[in-house]
Scaffold this active site. Structure first.
Site, PDB file in Angstrom:
ATOM      1  CE  LYS A  27      -1.567   1.691   3.695  1.00 33.21           C
ATOM      2  NZ  LYS A  27      -1.619   2.293   5.016  1.00 33.21           N
ATOM      3  CE  LYS A  45      -3.781  -6.571  11.427  1.00 28.47           C
ATOM      4  NZ  LYS A  45      -2.688  -6.362  12.359  1.00 28.47           N
ATOM      5  CD  GLU A  64      -3.106   2.651  14.100  1.00 25.02           C
ATOM      6  OE1 GLU A  64      -2.055   1.993  14.088  1.00 25.02           O
ATOM      7  OE2 GLU A  64      -3.348   3.553  13.280  1.00 25.02           O
ATOM      8  CG  ASP A  92      -2.577   5.290   7.302  1.00 20.09           C
ATOM      9  OD1 ASP A  92      -1.710   4.824   6.542  1.00 20.09           O
ATOM     10  OD2 ASP A  92      -2.534   5.184   8.546  1.00 20.09           O
ATOM     11  CG  HIS A 141      -5.834  -1.585   6.922  1.00 18.02           C
ATOM     12  ND1 HIS A 141      -5.180  -2.312   5.957  1.00 18.02           N
ATOM     13  CD2 HIS A 141      -4.909  -0.725   7.418  1.00 18.02           C
ATOM     14  CE1 HIS A 141      -3.921  -1.898   5.880  1.00 18.02           C
ATOM     15  NE2 HIS A 141      -3.731  -0.935   6.753  1.00 18.02           N
ATOM     16  CE  LYS A 163      -1.829   6.574  12.386  1.00 22.36           C
ATOM     17  NZ  LYS A 163      -1.431   5.170  12.327  1.00 22.36           N
TER      18      LYS A 163
HETATM   19  C1  BG6 Z   1      -0.764   0.709   8.260  1.00 21.79           C
HETATM   20  C2  BG6 Z   1      -0.933   2.192   8.431  1.00 21.79           C
HETATM   21  O1  BG6 Z   1      -1.290   0.289   7.036  1.00 21.79           O
HETATM   22  O2  BG6 Z   1      -1.450   0.029   9.307  1.00 21.79           O
HETATM   23  C3  BG6 Z   1      -0.460   2.645   9.797  1.00 21.79           C
HETATM   24  O3  BG6 Z   1      -0.198   2.876   7.431  1.00 21.79           O
HETATM   25  C4  BG6 Z   1      -1.107   1.832  10.886  1.00 21.79           C
HETATM   26  O4  BG6 Z   1      -0.712   4.032   9.986  1.00 21.79           O
HETATM   27  C5  BG6 Z   1      -0.974   0.340  10.606  1.00 21.79           C
HETATM   28  O5  BG6 Z   1      -0.505   2.156  12.127  1.00 21.79           O
HETATM   29  C6  BG6 Z   1      -1.791  -0.472  11.588  1.00 21.79           C
HETATM   30  O6  BG6 Z   1      -1.506  -1.823  11.416  1.00 21.79           O
HETATM   31  P1  BG6 Z   1      -1.656  -2.846  12.628  1.00 21.79           P
HETATM   32  O7  BG6 Z   1      -1.348  -4.167  12.020  1.00 21.79           O
HETATM   33  O8  BG6 Z   1      -0.699  -2.421  13.682  1.00 21.79           O
HETATM   34  O9  BG6 Z   1      -3.084  -2.717  13.097  1.00 21.79           O
END
Ligand code: BG6
Length: 499
Positions: free
Chosen positions: A155, A189, A223, A242, A247, A348
């Site tokens: 990505k 995952k 997050e 992002d 996701h 975030k």
């Molecule tokens: C990434 C983003 O794709 O995924 C990040 O660019 C983010 O900003 C991350 O922190 C989160 O991934 P995970 O696996 O820690 O949930």
């Protein structure tokens, strides 16, 4: 699950992802005896680095980031197969010398080997790399007369519909879609892979997985980290690009899709695309019940420590209007879901790191145990906890033991750690292995990425034209802006407390 003899070329080899995720993932595949018997890694980067030095970097990244400790015997096997190739991503000559290096490896192995190109660079050089792989003939490399090259693309896949389309066209000119593996690491995952199993290996969920029984679906990808040192990248991106477009939308499509006719990659991906195409365009006018909310964090307290606001982070321009939080209400216009809102949120610097999907079912008719002081009756809710503390919880209502009839919501838990132990493979292990084997189920197809961008691009355009107008704020350490509460409140819902 053995892969054919492979040369893996990582573009962006001196980057963060290579050190933190890719090399440790390869090492862990090795520990599970899942690396091809003949395996070579070529790190490709702009920086000139000697093979020896790159091997040292690779070793250090395993020592620092692998989920399992260094194994000297395995390292001894892998190390000689690690090489480095430096040069500009857009220089034709560098690809000719790369090809020479590959031919050299093949001739000393005495066989043709499949080539897997992993593009993990900043997106500005995706196109020149793909064009050069085509022009040099590397994309049409053959093994035993059959196509023997694959490309994995990290990505971000475009930044809006137009750029995603263009990227797909560039890829399409140089590779066949069957050679292409677009990454969304959430699909790697364990808990995300389990969504299909939970839905379709059980008979009890599917009959109630629809508008008759489901009140709403809430997907949270929260997050606690801020943008840290990634300010330069993040400010150009924002929460929608992002996290939500990729996701979160992947989680939604796996939850909402129809049962595929089989487990083959195309059947599954066809159903995911259908869901995305069924989502109604979002209402965007902030003055008229918009379906979207955006905000950014201000300073706040996190685990007892004061943390800066987004505008105070490194490399963030003072006039930034980038969102660090986005929430939205999506309606899927199909037979199964008509009228059921899907609420998505991601941000975030939220109170806690948690990703979960909550299927909230309708309340029972309030005849016998209607909500009152005596009867605390919650919505039955199936909570799929993607991370951390992976598992599933079913919320039901129970009688409180005692001589009087009172009710209280209770939880039934399944936890991965308790049932399976905690040594689960990381997403990148599964994804790299699948790409080497040629299983594209957990990768995004071209039309899928465009369908998701088609939905999100008008939101981005509207936000861009509004600038800071309508950009909300939330304190770091909170659960997001008040506007997000209002978004659900408007429709008679509220965000559930996660966990
Ligand atoms: C990434 C983003 O794709 O995924 C990040 O660019 C983010 O900003 C991350 O922190 C989160 O991934 P995970 O696996 O820690 O949930």
């Amino acid at each position: 699950r053995g892969a054919a003899p492979t040369i893996l070329v990582i573009f962006g080899a001196s980057g963060d992802l290579t050190a933190r995720k890719l090399i440790p993932a390869l090492f862990n595949l090795g520990l599970d005896s899942l690396l091809p018997s003949d395996f070579h890694l070529i790190g490709f980067g702009r920086k000139p680095i000697e093979d020896e030095a790159f091997r040292k970097i690779a070793r250090e990244s395993i020592e620092e980031f692998s989920r399992r400790p260094m194994d000297e015997e395995l390292w001894g096997d892998i190390e000689p197969g690690i090489h480095y190739h430096s040069g500009g991503y857009d220089e034709a000559e560098v690809y000719r010398s790369l090809e020479k290096k590959i031919k050299g490896i093949e001739s000393s192995a005495g066989r043709e080997m499949q080539l897997v190109f992993y593009i993990s660079t900043p997106p500005t050089v995706f196109e020149p790399i793909i064009e050069n792989l085509g022009a040099s003939g590397l994309s049409t490399h053959l093994v035993d007369g059959k196509p023997g090259a694959k490309v994995i693309i990290e990505k971000p896949f475009g930044r809006d519909l137009e750029s995603a389309r263009r990227l797909n066209q560039v890829i399409g000119r140089n590779f066949d879609e069957s050679q292409v593996y677009r990454i969304d690491h959430y699909l790697g995952k364990e808990t995300v892979q389990n969504l299909l199993v939970a839905r379709f290996a059980n008979a009890i969920f599917e009959p109630i997985w629809n508008r008759e029984f489901v009140d709403c679906v809430q997907i949270t990808v929260a997050e606690s980290v801020g943008v840290g040192s990634r300010g330069g990248y993040y400010d150009e991106s924002g929460a929608l690009r992002d996290m939500i477009q990729n996701h979160t939308m992947q989680l939604l499509s796996l939850i909402a899709m129809e049962p595929p006719v089989s487990l083959d990659p195309e059947s599954i991906r066809d159903e995911k695309v259908k869901v995305l195409k069924g989502i109604q365009p979002l209402a965007l006018d902030p003055a008229d019940k918009a379906d979207v909310v955006r905000a950014r964090y201000t300073e706040g307290l996190m685990s007892g420590k004061q943390v800066p606001g987004y505008l105070q982070e490194k490399n963030i321009p003072g006039d930034s209007s980038t969102e660090t939080y986005a929430a939205m209400r999506l309606m899927i216009n199909n037979w199964r879901w008509k009228g059921v809102p899907f609420y998505l949120r991601s941000g975030k610097r939220l109170a806690r790191r948690v990703s979960e999907i909550a299927i909230q079912f309708k309340r029972p008719p309030g005849i016998l145990f209607s909500e009152s002081k005596k009867y605390d009756v919650a919505h039955n809710t199936l909570v799929i906890q993607v991370q951390p503390d992976e598992g599933m919880t079913l919320l039901t209502n129970s009688k409180v033991p005692g001589l009087e009839t009172r009710t209280q919501p209770v939880k039934m838990h399944f936890r991965y750690a308790a049932t399976f132990g905690s040594n689960t493979p990381e997403a990148y292990e599964r994804l790299i292995l699948d790409a080497m084997i040629g299983d594209s189920t957990l990768f995004i197809r071209g039309d899928e990425t465009e369908a998701s961008w088609k939905l999100m691009t008008p939101v981005l355009e509207s936000w861009k034209s509004l600038g800071q107008h309508g950009l909300g704020a939330y304190a770091a350490g909170s659960w997001g802006p008040a506007e997000a509460e209002r978004l659900l409140g408007m429709h008679g819902h509220e965000w559930r407390q996660t966990g």
